[in-house]
Design a protein around this motif. Structure first.
Motif, PDB file in Angstrom:
ATOM      1  N   MET A   1      -8.056   2.760   0.431  1.00 15.59           N
ATOM      2  CA  MET A   1      -8.087   3.011  -1.013  1.00 15.59           C
ATOM      3  C   MET A   1      -8.692   1.803  -1.713  1.00 15.59           C
ATOM      4  O   MET A   1      -8.238   0.671  -1.527  1.00 15.59           O
ATOM      5  N   LEU A   2      -9.722   2.043  -2.530  1.00 18.18           N
ATOM      6  CA  LEU A   2     -10.400   0.989  -3.281  1.00 18.18           C
ATOM      7  C   LEU A   2     -10.149   1.178  -4.763  1.00 18.18           C
ATOM      8  O   LEU A   2     -10.160   2.305  -5.258  1.00 18.18           O
ATOM      9  N   THR A   3      -9.963   0.078  -5.469  1.00 19.12           N
ATOM     10  CA  THR A   3      -9.925   0.086  -6.922  1.00 19.12           C
ATOM     11  C   THR A   3     -11.152  -0.663  -7.406  1.00 19.12           C
ATOM     12  O   THR A   3     -11.348  -1.820  -7.069  1.00 19.12           O
ATOM     13  N   ILE A   4     -11.981   0.032  -8.181  1.00 21.12           N
ATOM     14  CA  ILE A   4     -13.264  -0.511  -8.611  1.00 21.12           C
ATOM     15  C   ILE A   4     -13.308  -0.525 -10.130  1.00 21.12           C
ATOM     16  O   ILE A   4     -13.121   0.514 -10.757  1.00 21.12           O
TER      17      ILE A   4
ATOM     18  N   LYS B   1     -11.819   2.822 -11.352  1.00 18.92           N
ATOM     19  CA  LYS B   1     -11.858   3.990 -10.472  1.00 18.92           C
ATOM     20  C   LYS B   1     -11.043   3.684  -9.231  1.00 18.92           C
ATOM     21  O   LYS B   1     -11.151   2.602  -8.663  1.00 18.92           O
ATOM     22  N   THR B   2     -10.245   4.639  -8.812  1.00 28.23           N
ATOM     23  CA  THR B   2      -9.513   4.528  -7.561  1.00 28.23           C
ATOM     24  C   THR B   2     -10.102   5.568  -6.624  1.00 28.23           C
ATOM     25  O   THR B   2     -10.047   6.766  -6.908  1.00 28.23           O
ATOM     26  N   VAL B   3     -10.696   5.103  -5.535  1.00 29.21           N
ATOM     27  CA  VAL B   3     -11.368   6.003  -4.605  1.00 29.21           C
ATOM     28  C   VAL B   3     -10.844   5.795  -3.189  1.00 29.21           C
ATOM     29  O   VAL B   3     -10.395   4.711  -2.822  1.00 29.21           O
ATOM     30  N   GLU B   4     -10.910   6.875  -2.411  1.00 29.48           N
ATOM     31  CA  GLU B   4     -10.559   6.813  -1.001  1.00 29.48           C
ATOM     32  C   GLU B   4     -11.848   6.878  -0.201  1.00 29.48           C
ATOM     33  O   GLU B   4     -12.700   7.732  -0.459  1.00 29.48           O
TER      34      GLU B   4
END
Length: 131
Positions: free
Chosen positions: A49-52, A59-62
Motif C-alpha cells: 500500500m502506497l500513500t502518494i 492517494k492511497t493505492v495498492e
C-alpha cells in the motif's frame, strides 16, 4: 519480476513525469509505503500500500503489478488500484476547494502599502473582537 525500485515503479505507473521527479518526491516525504517514509532505492512488490501526495491530493493505492518500463496510460493504470476511501476523500476535498475558492486570495506579488494597511487593520479588528 518480483521486485522493482519504487522510483522506477512510480515513473512507470505515470504518477511522475520523470524518475528524478519521483526521486525528489520520495526524498521530500511525499511517498509512504505502508505508512513509513522510504528511500528511492527501496524495492517494492505486489500487495504493497502506497500513500502518494500530489499537489492538493493524497492517494492511497495498492500495487497490483510491477513494471520498470513506462508505457501508455491504460497499461499504467493496470499497475495499481486506488482504494475506495481514497477516491471518496479526494472528491470530497475537491468539492470543498471549489466551494471555498473565493474565501482566500492567492497573490503572485507582495501586497501594496494600502493592502498591508488593510491587512493590519483587519487583524487588529479581529483581535479586538476576541477580547
Amino acid at each position: 519480476m518480483e521486485k522493482v525500485r519504487i522510483d522506477k515503479w512510480l515513473w512507470a505507473a505515470r504518477f511522475f513525469k520523470t524518475r528524478s521527479i519521483a526521486k525528489q518526491a520520495i526524498e521530500g516525504g511525499k511517498i509512504a509505503v505502508d505508512g513509513q517514509k522510504i528511500k528511492p532505492s527501496r524495492e517494492i512488490g505486489t500487495g504493497v500500500m502506497l500513500t502518494i501526495r500530489q499537489g492538493w491530493d493524497d492517494k492511497t493505492v495498492e500495487v497490483i503489478a510491477l513494471s520498470d518500463q513506462r508505457r501508455g496510460a491504460p497499461e499504467a493504470q493496470r499497475l495499481y488500484r486506488e482504494t475506495d476511501g481514497s477516491i471518496a476523500l479526494r472528491e470530497k476535498r475537491a468539492l470543498e476547494r471549489k466551494a471555498g475558492l473565493g474565501s482566500f486570495i492567492i497573490s503572485e506579488q507582495r501586497p501594496t502599502k494600502k493592502q498591508r494597511r488593510q491587512i493590519h487593520r483587519f487583524k487588529r479588528d479581529m483581535d479586538d473582537q476576541q477580547d
